[in-house]
Design a protein around this motif. Structure first.
Motif, PDB file in Angstrom:
ATOM      1  N   ALA A 183       0.659  -1.107   0.092  1.00  0.00           N
ATOM      2  CA  ALA A 183      -0.097   0.088  -0.012  1.00  0.00           C
ATOM      3  C   ALA A 183       0.870   1.301  -0.120  1.00  0.00           C
ATOM      4  O   ALA A 183       0.563   2.178  -0.826  1.00  0.00           O
ATOM      5  CB  ALA A 183      -0.905   0.093   1.271  1.00  0.00           C
ATOM      6  N   GLN A 184       1.920   1.043   0.873  1.00  0.00           N
ATOM      7  CA  GLN A 184       2.635   2.393   0.703  1.00  0.00           C
ATOM      8  C   GLN A 184       3.414   2.624  -0.534  1.00  0.00           C
ATOM      9  O   GLN A 184       3.526   3.820  -1.105  1.00  0.00           O
ATOM     10  CB  GLN A 184       3.738   2.275   1.804  1.00  0.00           C
ATOM     11  N   LEU A 185       4.127   1.699  -1.223  1.00  0.00           N
ATOM     12  CA  LEU A 185       4.966   1.773  -2.431  1.00  0.00           C
ATOM     13  C   LEU A 185       3.798   2.372  -3.379  1.00  0.00           C
ATOM     14  O   LEU A 185       4.220   3.211  -4.246  1.00  0.00           O
ATOM     15  CB  LEU A 185       5.158   0.380  -2.843  1.00  0.00           C
ATOM     16  N   VAL A 186       2.716   1.536  -3.523  1.00  0.00           N
ATOM     17  CA  VAL A 186       1.711   2.045  -4.608  1.00  0.00           C
ATOM     18  C   VAL A 186       1.210   3.450  -4.428  1.00  0.00           C
ATOM     19  O   VAL A 186       1.027   4.345  -5.393  1.00  0.00           O
ATOM     20  CB  VAL A 186       0.452   1.040  -4.470  1.00  0.00           C
ATOM     21  N   THR A 187       1.014   3.727  -2.932  1.00  0.00           N
ATOM     22  CA  THR A 187       0.291   5.308  -2.671  1.00  0.00           C
ATOM     23  C   THR A 187       1.669   6.289  -3.259  1.00  0.00           C
ATOM     24  O   THR A 187       1.285   7.327  -3.618  1.00  0.00           O
ATOM     25  CB  THR A 187       0.082   5.474  -1.349  1.00  0.00           C
ATOM     26  N   THR A 188       2.826   5.943  -2.825  1.00  0.00           N
ATOM     27  CA  THR A 188       3.994   6.673  -3.343  1.00  0.00           C
ATOM     28  C   THR A 188       3.736   7.217  -4.590  1.00  0.00           C
ATOM     29  O   THR A 188       4.072   8.462  -5.007  1.00  0.00           O
ATOM     30  CB  THR A 188       5.239   6.212  -2.962  1.00  0.00           C
ATOM     31  N   LEU A 189       3.301   6.244  -5.608  1.00  0.00           N
ATOM     32  CA  LEU A 189       3.201   6.680  -6.960  1.00  0.00           C
ATOM     33  C   LEU A 189       2.069   7.940  -7.162  1.00  0.00           C
ATOM     34  O   LEU A 189       2.292   8.753  -8.140  1.00  0.00           O
ATOM     35  CB  LEU A 189       2.744   5.528  -7.821  1.00  0.00           C
ATOM     36  N   TYR A 190       1.168   8.136  -6.362  1.00  0.00           N
ATOM     37  CA  TYR A 190       0.138   8.985  -6.494  1.00  0.00           C
ATOM     38  C   TYR A 190       0.370  10.089  -5.629  1.00  0.00           C
ATOM     39  O   TYR A 190      -0.073  11.232  -5.799  1.00  0.00           O
ATOM     40  CB  TYR A 190      -1.116   8.382  -6.023  1.00  0.00           C
ATOM     41  N   ASN A 191       1.369   9.929  -4.635  1.00  0.00           N
ATOM     42  CA  ASN A 191       1.893  10.840  -3.905  1.00  0.00           C
ATOM     43  C   ASN A 191       1.423  11.985  -3.034  1.00  0.00           C
ATOM     44  O   ASN A 191       1.371  13.160  -3.176  1.00  0.00           O
ATOM     45  CB  ASN A 191       3.002  11.452  -4.768  1.00  0.00           C
ATOM     46  N   PRO A 192       0.128  11.586  -2.680  1.00  0.00           N
ATOM     47  CA  PRO A 192      -0.687  12.424  -1.807  1.00  0.00           C
ATOM     48  C   PRO A 192      -0.104  13.167  -0.462  1.00  0.00           C
ATOM     49  O   PRO A 192       0.971  12.522  -0.144  1.00  0.00           O
ATOM     50  CB  PRO A 192      -1.897  11.564  -1.286  1.00  0.00           C
ATOM     51  N   PRO A 248       3.705  12.753   4.076  1.00  0.00           N
ATOM     52  CA  PRO A 248       3.423  11.846   2.977  1.00  0.00           C
ATOM     53  C   PRO A 248       2.183  11.026   3.224  1.00  0.00           C
ATOM     54  O   PRO A 248       2.032  10.348   4.451  1.00  0.00           O
ATOM     55  CB  PRO A 248       4.512  10.952   3.049  1.00  0.00           C
ATOM     56  N   ALA A 287      -1.218   5.660   4.487  1.00  0.00           N
ATOM     57  CA  ALA A 287      -2.052   4.906   3.940  1.00  0.00           C
ATOM     58  C   ALA A 287      -1.539   3.339   4.088  1.00  0.00           C
ATOM     59  O   ALA A 287      -2.364   2.298   4.016  1.00  0.00           O
ATOM     60  CB  ALA A 287      -1.969   5.129   2.416  1.00  0.00           C
TER      61      ALA A 287
END
Lengths: 668, 668
Positions: free
Chosen positions: B110-119, B482, B487
């Motif tokens: 979840a953290q790796l993927v959310t980093t792509l969206y970078n909220p 971050p 997330a």
């Protein structure tokens, strides 16, 4: 100077591999490298004691518990990504709102991969190999700002990553307080212990009996040298036990030990130290003064010019007033790229003011909040670190850098510390700010253990600092901290060095886009002639632009603001707004009456054809008055804004859309 | 009670999908899900204005600039991963050193993927969809601790992610100061404005003229209600402009505005507030008091018992002494899982002490530093949130939970705030701590804007808090932050809910491993009989164990410590140590003379057959004395420690290796 066709093509070639891209054009590259490094991590695991039996049974994945868990995980991940898909699309050139854009691939990949190894940079025991990279990141940022990083020469800079700019700003004040209050503590402890130091090379002649005001008005560098000399002197003149006692007594008199209340009770003649910030300062400065127990009332806002830059004359007056009232100054903060307007404070004027006041016995530390603009410094330096001439730089732009902007960047090497946010104009993921100090000797004053170990010499060897920073958590505000964030920023700078030929090229494109917007705003103005007035209240210093739009005939500021909010409502994201319904994504800000000088306020009201009496500090209940002007705010950091389609780039298309939006809102 | 074979197999089934694994057994699962979600992100990008022309030319990757960049990126990434491969192998069951282990797959992905969206969770304008998840993470952690999270019932808890535990601890004191100093500011402002409030439901009868000491000794909940009532009263009795003036006057009298020095000058009878912490407290507490301008001298250490738990009797005495000396108490901090020993302070005793002292007119806030032990609370609650009985819990263990430990966890719902670190026992990547408060009404006192908008009622509706927290950066210490970290933790808890049947099962395994180690240490003792003495100085409360090892015949503590350091040198990582040369990975700590009571110190010296005169506060130069005992420290958080090979699990093998190491070091 406009770019030639060839230069444009070269730029596209150069930009192409940097980001994933708005169409995710580089998806294969990202996936390939990421998967390769993921697998590399996997096989790394298998090479640590390969003789150990794998713990998870080979058939585990066929079991019902396993499948249930995977099912639950996928369901939840799906729920998360479903939400994420309504995120603000920072990566897209249609996003010109907050300070966020696409992420540089090297930094992104490095951070993702380092997360698998999960180093903790609180101490090198939990990150033996990556903590040094964070210290190197500090050097990269220091060098970009023109600070000395040669450990053989004093002062030598140091820096480290923080979770964000707010913490870096807090840390700056924490360090300044530690250093500048120290001489008062030392003098009092020496007086109480009847200790007479020998002749020291720095500081007042009669250190123990010097007045508190004099002791407070020593420069950072002087206090650092003074402390080393005194400690060496104590070590020479007292036996080990006595020396330890005196060192403890000094610690016991420090503000960090006593607290602000008791320290100031013991030093009533010192007065409450002020922190001067321009009126445009981010709210984190108020938060910082509250947090540190200094008090937000000690934040002395300094007026800004019509360009939203700190007004050097006002600064000079304010310093004079404070001196006359007997109030010491802890620090003056300059902003390099204000959050709202991107404006650049005249750092050179702050430095010059300090030079002048030093001659009158008044000193202050200088911190530059370059959270936004810090990376612009990359454009000002050649790969060998030397400063480019202004004329040389201007060849790439129409207007940039103006003389004050150029001088501000050239003066950075004189300031005491900086905040720089890699997660803003460094294009790395959120969670990476940075604090950089010109003189690592400031860390002599920060440790959670009293310094009983003295040095014989009055210098501290490089190896000692190296050793010290391996316990990073002892010298910074935070404790456990992700090595992945620091590694991402560090690696990004390795691939794109922080000079005009590499990273600066990327930043230059953001400036050029801003110049384009600035120069083409007349078209929007013309297009809306007779319908609405479009005013850019401040000529941009860097890559942020604000616009005010007033429907023709409206004379009330409050009405104009309401109209602006309606426009913004069509440019903003939200939990209940489908991002696919948006053509462009903007942000907004307010400029308050007290920030705009009287003349600037009058001028702006006139340009917008507004009744100046509707712009007041305390609005009445009529619904016509307002204490601030609502502005659409545009952060132009996406390097693909100039990408054309049918002859129009994204900024042209935005202006066209905005005109359409104005017409639409006026019609409804 | 030992597990049956079936139970053991069930546990392995259950544990199997949770982590990547020490052999990276789940590599296909991780890669598959990650790549799937990466591609999903890629196609998300393409679905935002798909009509836009891709900016990066399709043939870009064939150009020389592109290839040069990719080459440079790969070279640098290779350099980084080469370094990373000498990281501390946290994931491996041979790693029993610092507080780090393998990462839960759901949280990691979840953290790796959310980093792509970078909220960016500073405001929902930069994270419209994920900021609410962070607030939900706060609720998950609050509920795990037994705090009320029903918005319809007061008090309602709230919490949020921080970059780490240090910031959460800072924030706790920041909030306490804001709330508990407020009544003094309000009273003074009312007196100066000659404002007489009506009869309020809470606080002293004559609020404006109540003594400062009385106003300081109000509970958090009382101050929250008092403020709401006063604000509503002001709103009823004054017109808008007057009300605003008075609100500003109150703000102007607050410690956040004036600073510590000026506030205490205006309230000389208040005295300097103390913060009580057990002697075992992490150094971040000293840092926090320094940072906030309270002063580390105001940190009042309270003695601990032989079990390294805060001594309730000593706490009682210390409170009495402070009261007698006229010093107010800002807060008492209890530690739930000390960093060095994993010991659990008697939170229930702190809560009981507060009840008793309240009757005498003395109040203090309670913060629990559960950075380490917070997640243990998951074992104590059923999925419906109710508390498990102690007997019921004990079925799964031999010893755990002891009565004081059980009571400590059961009392968590009474404390005012907690620090919990998901990046420790929550098994998510570094960069994720959390702050949780029992009463979200504390946020009424924190905002960077003065509260001019009053409520007619004396309650604040849920919607107002929801609105407020969307500007999260206004209510927390940090700013830009971050969303990916929050997330990750949030999703992890969704997949493994924080109760005894889910997350608690994982934690329970760490406790069982600790019990195993505790019960098998006799074997190590026997094996080294006549060679060295092995002593476990403190019976473990949770999942940390320390050992002291003294070569037979040695009577000097300093010598024993030097020997311990030699052992540790074989168990530690470092930039110049090849991790492949290590059999196991440990950590170490020191327990100081002043932390161990006289009796405990004597007992420990006797057990180790050391001369008690070599354990002193101020060692001489003989090289025989020391002021602290060097201990090998073991964090047993890897759930695979019990994995067996040829009948021996990792802990058996560690003990065997340690015995061998002792023999080896003694022979050389």
């Amino acid at each position: 100077m406009a770019m030639s066709r060839q230069e444009e093509e070269d730029l596209v070639d150069w930009l192409s591999p940097l980001f994933l891209g708005s169409y995710a054009e580089n998806n294969e590259l990202l996936e390939k490298v990421l998967v390769e490094l993921l697998r590399d991590h996997v096989y790394w695991r298998r090479n640590i004691h390969p003789e150990d039996r794998p713990q998870i049974p080979v058939l585990a994945e066929t079991g019902p518990e396993y499948r249930r868990f995977v099912g639950r995980m996928k369901t939840e991940l799906h729920g998360l990504t479903a939400r994420l898909k309504n995120s603000a699309p920072f990566f897209n050139p249609r996003y010109i709102g907050h300070m966020a854009s696409d992420l540089l691939l090297p930094g992104l990949i490095a951070q993702l991969v380092t997360t698998l190894y999960n180093p903790n940079h609180v101490t090198d025991e939990a990150s033996p190999v990556t903590l040094p990279l964070e210290l190197d990141l500090g050097r990269q940022l220091a060098a970009m700002s023109g600070l000395g990083t040669d450990p053989e020469r004093e002062p030598c800079a140091w820096g480290h990553a923080t979770s964000g700019g707010t913490i870096a700003n807090d840390e700056a004040l924490w360090y300044f307080r530690a250093v500048r209050y120290w001489p008062l503590a030392a003098a009092r402890a020496m007086r109480q212990a009847d200790f007479e130091p020998g002749r020291l090379g720095h500081g007042p002649a009669d250190f123990p009996r010097a007045p508190d005001r004099e002791l407070f008005n020593l420069s950072i560098d002087t206090v650092i040298r003074l402390r080393r000399e005194l400690m060496a002197d104590i070590d020479r003149r007292l036996d080990r036990r006595q020396a330890r006692r005196l060192a403890e007594a000094i610690e016991g008199e420090r503000v960090e030990t006593l607290g602000m209340a008791e320290f100031h009770l013991r030093h009533p003649e010192l007065g409450t130290p002020a922190v001067l910030v321009p009126d445009t300062a981010h709210y984190s400065w108020e938060k910082a003064l509250k947090l540190l127990g200094l008090g937000s009332a000690q934040l002395e806002p300094v007026a800004v010019t019509e360009r939203m830059r700190l007004d050097a004359a006002a600064l000079e007056r304010r310093i004079g007033e404070l001196q006359a009232r007997g109030r010491p100054i802890l620090a003056v903060v300059g902003i390099l790229g204000t959050t709202e307007f991107g404006s650049i404070d005249p750092i050179h004027e702050i430095v010059a003011a300090r030079q002048r006041w030093r001659r009158k016995g008044l000193d202050f530390a200088i911190h530059v909040d370059a959270a936004w603009g810090g990376y612009l410094a990359s454009m000002f330096h050649r790969p060998d670190g030397t400063l480019l001439g202004r004329d040389e730089m201007r060849r790439g732009f129409h207007l940039f850098p103006s003389e004050p902007v150029y001088k501000a960047f050239a003066a950075l090497r004189h300031v005491d510390s900086l905040t720089v946010d890699p997660h803003k104009l460094g294009y790395v993921p959120f969670g990476c700010g940075a604090y950089v100090a010109r003189n690592r000797g400031m860390t002599d004053f920060i440790s959670q253990r009293a310094a009983y170990v003295f040095e014989d010499a009055d210098t501290i060897p490089d190896a000692e600092y190296e050793r010290r920073f391996r316990n990073l958590g002892q010298y910074i505000l935070e404790g456990s901290k992700p090595g992945a964030a620091a590694a991402g920023a560090w690696l990004s700078h390795r691939v794109l060095p922080l000079d005009a030929d590499h990273f600066g090229r990327l930043i230059a494109e953001t400036i050029r886009n801003c110049e384009y917007f600035f120069e083409h705003i007349d078209q929007l103005r013309d297009e809306l002639a007779g319908i609405a007035r479009v005013v850019m209240p401040f000529e941009p210093d860097t890559n942020l632009v604000c616009l005010a739009i007033n429907p023709e005939g409206n004379r009330s500021l409050a009405r104009m603001n309401r109209f602006g909010r309606r426009l913004y409502a069509r440019l903003s994201v939200g939990e209940n707004v489908d991002i696919h319904s948006r053509e462009f994504f903007g942000s907004r800000t307010l400029v308050h009456r007290h920030t705009l000088g009287g003349r600037a306020a009058e001028r702006l009201m006139a340009e917008l054809d507004l009744d100046p009496d509707t712009f007041v500090e305390e609005p009445d209940d009529s619904g016509e008055q307002a204490d601030s002007v609502f502005l659409l705010r545009h952060t132009l950091m996406n390097p693909w804004l100039s990408g054309r389609e049918e002859g129009l780039n994204y900024l042209d298309r935005y202006c066209r859309y905005l005109a359409q939006l104005v017409r639409h809102e006026l019609a409804h």
